[in-house]
Design a protein around this motif. Structure first.
Motif, PDB file in Angstrom:
ATOM      1  N   VAL A 171       0.842  -1.197   0.000  1.00  0.00           N
ATOM      2  CA  VAL A 171       0.000   0.000   0.000  1.00  0.00           C
ATOM      3  C   VAL A 171       0.879   1.249   0.000  1.00  0.00           C
ATOM      4  O   VAL A 171       1.844   1.354   0.754  1.00  0.00           O
ATOM      5  N   LYS A 172       0.513   2.181  -0.862  1.00  0.00           N
ATOM      6  CA  LYS A 172       1.220   3.462  -0.960  1.00  0.00           C
ATOM      7  C   LYS A 172       0.167   4.567  -1.051  1.00  0.00           C
ATOM      8  O   LYS A 172      -0.663   4.563  -1.951  1.00  0.00           O
ATOM      9  N   VAL A 173       0.216   5.488  -0.082  1.00  0.00           N
ATOM     10  CA  VAL A 173      -0.715   6.607  -0.049  1.00  0.00           C
ATOM     11  C   VAL A 173       0.107   7.877  -0.227  1.00  0.00           C
ATOM     12  O   VAL A 173       1.006   8.152   0.564  1.00  0.00           O
ATOM     13  N   THR A 174      -0.218   8.643  -1.272  1.00  0.00           N
ATOM     14  CA  THR A 174       0.513   9.867  -1.564  1.00  0.00           C
ATOM     15  C   THR A 174      -0.432  11.058  -1.459  1.00  0.00           C
ATOM     16  O   THR A 174      -1.504  11.056  -2.065  1.00  0.00           O
ATOM     17  N   ARG A 175      -0.014  12.047  -0.694  1.00  0.00           N
ATOM     18  CA  ARG A 175      -0.783  13.291  -0.560  1.00  0.00           C
ATOM     19  C   ARG A 175       0.214  14.432  -0.502  1.00  0.00           C
ATOM     20  O   ARG A 175       1.007  14.528   0.423  1.00  0.00           O
ATOM     21  N   GLY A 176       0.191  15.284  -1.515  1.00  0.00           N
ATOM     22  CA  GLY A 176       1.182  16.350  -1.596  1.00  0.00           C
ATOM     23  C   GLY A 176       2.558  15.730  -1.684  1.00  0.00           C
ATOM     24  O   GLY A 176       2.787  14.812  -2.475  1.00  0.00           O
ATOM     25  N   ASN A 177       3.494  16.193  -0.841  1.00  0.00           N
ATOM     26  CA  ASN A 177       4.831  15.589  -0.851  1.00  0.00           C
ATOM     27  C   ASN A 177       5.005  14.542   0.249  1.00  0.00           C
ATOM     28  O   ASN A 177       6.105  14.102   0.527  1.00  0.00           O
ATOM     29  N   GLY A 178       3.896  14.123   0.877  1.00  0.00           N
ATOM     30  CA  GLY A 178       3.938  13.080   1.898  1.00  0.00           C
ATOM     31  C   GLY A 178       3.564  11.723   1.326  1.00  0.00           C
ATOM     32  O   GLY A 178       2.622  11.610   0.537  1.00  0.00           O
ATOM     33  N   VAL A 179       4.332  10.693   1.706  1.00  0.00           N
ATOM     34  CA  VAL A 179       4.083   9.334   1.225  1.00  0.00           C
ATOM     35  C   VAL A 179       4.060   8.376   2.409  1.00  0.00           C
ATOM     36  O   VAL A 179       5.013   8.319   3.188  1.00  0.00           O
ATOM     37  N   LEU A 180       2.958   7.626   2.530  1.00  0.00           N
ATOM     38  CA  LEU A 180       2.807   6.582   3.546  1.00  0.00           C
ATOM     39  C   LEU A 180       2.834   5.240   2.844  1.00  0.00           C
ATOM     40  O   LEU A 180       2.135   5.054   1.837  1.00  0.00           O
ATOM     41  N   THR A 181       3.642   4.310   3.340  1.00  0.00           N
ATOM     42  CA  THR A 181       3.640   2.951   2.817  1.00  0.00           C
ATOM     43  C   THR A 181       3.400   1.992   3.976  1.00  0.00           C
ATOM     44  O   THR A 181       3.811   2.247   5.110  1.00  0.00           O
ATOM     45  N   ALA A 182       2.712   0.880   3.688  1.00  0.00           N
ATOM     46  CA  ALA A 182       2.411  -0.135   4.700  1.00  0.00           C
ATOM     47  C   ALA A 182       1.955  -1.399   3.992  1.00  0.00           C
ATOM     48  O   ALA A 182       1.659  -1.388   2.798  1.00  0.00           O
ATOM     49  N   ASP A 183       1.898  -2.500   4.753  1.00  0.00           N
ATOM     50  CA  ASP A 183       1.379  -3.751   4.203  1.00  0.00           C
ATOM     51  C   ASP A 183      -0.137  -3.698   4.056  1.00  0.00           C
ATOM     52  O   ASP A 183      -0.703  -4.295   3.151  1.00  0.00           O
ATOM     53  N   LYS A 184      -0.789  -2.947   4.974  1.00  0.00           N
ATOM     54  CA  LYS A 184      -2.247  -2.887   4.983  1.00  0.00           C
ATOM     55  C   LYS A 184      -2.695  -1.540   5.541  1.00  0.00           C
ATOM     56  O   LYS A 184      -2.118  -1.050   6.508  1.00  0.00           O
ATOM     57  N   VAL A 185      -3.720  -0.957   4.923  1.00  0.00           N
ATOM     58  CA  VAL A 185      -4.305   0.289   5.422  1.00  0.00           C
ATOM     59  C   VAL A 185      -5.821   0.114   5.444  1.00  0.00           C
ATOM     60  O   VAL A 185      -6.418  -0.291   4.449  1.00  0.00           O
ATOM     61  N   ILE A 186      -6.419   0.418   6.606  1.00  0.00           N
ATOM     62  CA  ILE A 186      -7.871   0.334   6.755  1.00  0.00           C
ATOM     63  C   ILE A 186      -8.388   1.745   7.030  1.00  0.00           C
ATOM     64  O   ILE A 186      -7.912   2.422   7.943  1.00  0.00           O
ATOM     65  N   VAL A 187      -9.367   2.167   6.234  1.00  0.00           N
ATOM     66  CA  VAL A 187      -9.995   3.470   6.412  1.00  0.00           C
ATOM     67  C   VAL A 187     -11.416   3.229   6.919  1.00  0.00           C
ATOM     68  O   VAL A 187     -12.230   2.632   6.215  1.00  0.00           O
ATOM     69  N   PHE A 188     -11.686   3.674   8.149  1.00  0.00           N
ATOM     70  CA  PHE A 188     -13.011   3.525   8.734  1.00  0.00           C
ATOM     71  C   PHE A 188     -13.834   4.759   8.378  1.00  0.00           C
ATOM     72  O   PHE A 188     -13.346   5.888   8.472  1.00  0.00           O
ATOM     73  N   LEU A 189     -15.080   4.530   7.974  1.00  0.00           N
ATOM     74  CA  LEU A 189     -15.941   5.606   7.498  1.00  0.00           C
ATOM     75  C   LEU A 189     -17.053   5.901   8.492  1.00  0.00           C
ATOM     76  O   LEU A 189     -17.544   4.998   9.161  1.00  0.00           O
ATOM     77  N   ASP A 190     -17.464   7.180   8.549  1.00  0.00           N
ATOM     78  CA  ASP A 190     -18.589   7.540   9.400  1.00  0.00           C
ATOM     79  C   ASP A 190     -19.897   7.320   8.639  1.00  0.00           C
ATOM     80  O   ASP A 190     -19.896   6.814   7.513  1.00  0.00           O
ATOM     81  N   GLU A 191     -21.006   7.712   9.241  1.00  0.00           N
ATOM     82  CA  GLU A 191     -22.315   7.493   8.620  1.00  0.00           C
ATOM     83  C   GLU A 191     -22.499   8.273   7.323  1.00  0.00           C
ATOM     84  O   GLU A 191     -23.345   7.933   6.496  1.00  0.00           O
ATOM     85  N   ASN A 192     -21.682   9.307   7.103  1.00  0.00           N
ATOM     86  CA  ASN A 192     -21.731  10.084   5.859  1.00  0.00           C
ATOM     87  C   ASN A 192     -20.699   9.607   4.839  1.00  0.00           C
ATOM     88  O   ASN A 192     -20.440  10.288   3.856  1.00  0.00           O
ATOM     89  N   LYS A 193     -20.073   8.469   5.126  1.00  0.00           N
ATOM     90  CA  LYS A 193     -19.066   7.862   4.250  1.00  0.00           C
ATOM     91  C   LYS A 193     -17.800   8.707   4.131  1.00  0.00           C
ATOM     92  O   LYS A 193     -17.104   8.655   3.133  1.00  0.00           O
TER      93      LYS A 193
END
Length: 146
Positions: free
Chosen positions: A42-64
């Motif tokens: 997994v690679k998450v890029t936002r601006g000049n920031g990069v996050l890498t990991a084996d697994k990323v879970i995004v929990f959503l609220d009632e408005n998704k």
């Protein structure tokens, strides 16, 4: 294929609480009612920031909208001269609290802090490092003229 594209676009907009676009890449994406699960390189890029990991879970609220993010396995984050790593990272977007858990280390240039857990409270601009069973270590080089 169309549903995968829709889910991907949904994730990008759900995560983008600021106007900076986010690109998420992984080997697999699973969408469930209240979460998105990215697995494998997994690679998450936002601006000049990069996050890498084996697994990323995004929990959503009632408005998704993203409310909580968990990254697991070989977690690394790089933004300019700032780097962080841990076995696991958690980010509560509502409370703006970032936790690095297990072999946590944050670096800025040659300066660093490391411990079993590092918690950063963004709203308060405050951090706490803990060494559960070992010492917290820091290294700091003062800049000239200070």
């Amino acid at each position: 294929m169309r549903i995968i594209l829709y889910v991907f676009l949904f994730v990008v907009f759900a995560l983008a609480q600021q106007k900076t676009p986010i690109l998420v890449e992984s080997d697999q994406l699973t969408y469930e009612k209240d979460k998105l699960i990215y697995t494998g390189h997994v690679k998450v890029t936002r601006g000049n920031g990069v996050l890498t990991a084996d697994k990323v879970i995004v929990f959503l609220d009632e408005n998704k909208k993203a409310k909580y993010i968990v990254a697991e396995g070989n977690v690394h984050y790089v933004e300019g001269i700032r780097r962080a790593k841990a076995d696991k990272a958690e980010y509560d977007l509502q409370k703006e609290i970032v936790k690095l858990i297990g072999n946590a280390r944050v670096e800025e240039g040659q300066n660093f802090v490391e411990g079993d857990q590092i918690v950063y409270y963004k709203k308060e601009d405050r951090a706490v490092a803990e060494g559960k069973g070992r010492k917290v270590r820091t290294f700091y080089i003062e800049k000239e003229g200070r």
